[in-house]
Design an enzyme around this catalytic site. Structure first.
Site, PDB file in Angstrom:
ATOM      1  N   HIS A  30       8.783   2.629  -1.970  1.00 15.60           N
ATOM      2  CA  HIS A  30       9.486   1.444  -1.469  1.00 15.60           C
ATOM      3  C   HIS A  30      10.961   1.625  -1.811  1.00 15.60           C
ATOM      4  O   HIS A  30      11.335   1.790  -2.973  1.00 15.60           O
ATOM      5  CB  HIS A  30       8.928   0.172  -2.132  1.00 15.60           C
ATOM      6  CG  HIS A  30       9.661  -1.067  -1.733  1.00 15.60           C
ATOM      7  ND1 HIS A  30       9.352  -1.797  -0.621  1.00 15.60           N
ATOM      8  CD2 HIS A  30      10.717  -1.698  -2.324  1.00 15.60           C
ATOM      9  CE1 HIS A  30      10.168  -2.834  -0.523  1.00 15.60           C
ATOM     10  NE2 HIS A  30      11.007  -2.801  -1.558  1.00 15.60           N
TER      11      HIS A  30
ATOM     12  N   HIS B 240       3.100   5.358  -1.609  1.00 18.90           N
ATOM     13  CA  HIS B 240       4.333   5.371  -0.802  1.00 18.90           C
ATOM     14  C   HIS B 240       5.523   5.075  -1.713  1.00 18.90           C
ATOM     15  O   HIS B 240       5.348   4.673  -2.869  1.00 18.90           O
ATOM     16  CB  HIS B 240       4.271   4.343   0.335  1.00 18.90           C
ATOM     17  CG  HIS B 240       4.333   2.920  -0.106  1.00 18.90           C
ATOM     18  ND1 HIS B 240       3.239   2.239  -0.635  1.00 18.90           N
ATOM     19  CD2 HIS B 240       5.371   2.029  -0.120  1.00 18.90           C
ATOM     20  CE1 HIS B 240       3.592   1.009  -0.944  1.00 18.90           C
ATOM     21  NE2 HIS B 240       4.889   0.845  -0.636  1.00 18.90           N
TER      22      HIS B 240
ATOM     23  N   HIS C  27       9.380  -8.296   4.305  1.00 18.64           N
ATOM     24  CA  HIS C  27       9.561  -7.064   3.554  1.00 18.64           C
ATOM     25  C   HIS C  27      11.036  -6.851   3.228  1.00 18.64           C
ATOM     26  O   HIS C  27      11.902  -6.970   4.094  1.00 18.64           O
ATOM     27  CB  HIS C  27       9.007  -5.891   4.372  1.00 18.64           C
ATOM     28  CG  HIS C  27       8.746  -4.668   3.578  1.00 18.64           C
ATOM     29  ND1 HIS C  27       9.239  -3.422   3.930  1.00 18.64           N
ATOM     30  CD2 HIS C  27       8.034  -4.473   2.424  1.00 18.64           C
ATOM     31  CE1 HIS C  27       8.834  -2.527   3.049  1.00 18.64           C
ATOM     32  NE2 HIS C  27       8.101  -3.128   2.127  1.00 18.64           N
TER      33      HIS C  27
ATOM     34  N   ASP D  73       9.648   1.346   3.647  1.00 24.73           N
ATOM     35  CA  ASP D  73       8.616   2.137   2.984  1.00 24.73           C
ATOM     36  C   ASP D  73       8.539   3.537   3.588  1.00 24.73           C
ATOM     37  O   ASP D  73       8.576   3.706   4.816  1.00 24.73           O
ATOM     38  CB  ASP D  73       7.252   1.462   3.112  1.00 24.73           C
ATOM     39  CG  ASP D  73       7.126   0.265   2.179  1.00 24.73           C
ATOM     40  OD1 ASP D  73       8.025   0.078   1.333  1.00 24.73           O
ATOM     41  OD2 ASP D  73       6.133  -0.476   2.302  1.00 24.73           O
TER      42      ASP D  73
END
Length: 245
Positions: A219, A217, A133, A137
């Site tokens: 990011h 959400h 990742h 988030d």
């Protein structure tokens, strides 16, 4: 007969003379004794007066010394109190300055959303991205207000990740004066355009679920360039700026 009378008169005169001399002598002795007694009494009175004066002078000197000592003690106490007060004031001023600096530092960077729950973190492994990742988030409902984490200039804005690929969905990238960039992805709506100057905390978009997303959400990334592949740990970066996550 005449001769006897003369002799008797002469003897009487002689006796009277002796008596007068004796009386005079006794008177002189009495006067002399009285004078000596008076002189002794006067001397004693003078001595007593001198002694009393000496005692008074000593008492006055002691009182003056005690007064001076008390004044010195009071002055020292006042100086100590003043120094303590100055020290406390300096400490309070320093604490206030530190608090102000901390607030200013914290206010220079902010979280991009409010009322969030942190979900996927930086460098976390998962099947939703190619390797690890690349950001942090913030789990929030779609339509949540997204703000600029720091003031700067919008350098990217639009669909297809604003040029970084479809996985990001609608995205915005802002260039900041300290040589860093912030990226906001999976947006439902974009409220800024390229070239626009924004302030810290200014609304730039609404959160959403666009692109490669498993749920609504935001990011968020911190990059060293405007492009994909230059991200650093955003949570660590924000904490370094005084932001609580």
């Amino acid at each position: 007969m005449i001769q006897r009378v003369t002799s008797r008169v002469t003897r009487t005169s002689s006796l009277r003379t002796r008596a007068a001399v004796l009386a005079a002598g006794m008177g002189a002795s009495v006067v002399l004794g009285a004078g000596v007694a008076a002189a002794a009494e006067a001397s004693a009175a003078t001595a007593a007066t001198s002694a009393a004066s000496a005692v008074q002078a000593q008492a006055a000197a002691q009182a003056k010394a005690a007064e001076a000592q008390a004044a010195a003690a009071a002055k020292a106490k006042a100086a100590q109190a003043k120094a303590t007060a100055a020290k406390k004031a300096a400490a309070a001023k320093k604490a206030a300055a530190q608090q102000t600096a901390a607030k200013k530092k914290a206010a220079s960077w902010v979280n991009p959303v409010s009322h969030y729950k942190l979900s996927a973190s930086y460098a976390q492994a998962g099947g939703m991205w190619q390797s690890t990742h690349s950001g942090q988030d913030y789990a929030v409902p779609s339509g949540t207000r997204v703000v600029a984490a720091h003031g700067g200039t919008v350098v990217k804005a639009g669909g297809n990740g604003a040029g970084d690929g479809p996985a990001y969905g609608n995205a915005v990238v802002i260039k900041h004066g300290n040589g860093t960039y912030s990226q906001y992805a999976h947006l439902s709506k974009i409220n800024v355009k390229v070239g626009q100057v924004v302030k810290t905390g200014q609304r730039i978009a609404l959160s959403g679920n666009t692109g490669n997303s498993s749920g609504p959400h935001l990011h968020f990334e911190i990059r060293t360039t405007p492009n994909y592949g230059t991200a650093i740990d955003p949570a660590r970066f924000l904490r370094g700026k005084g932001v609580s996550l």
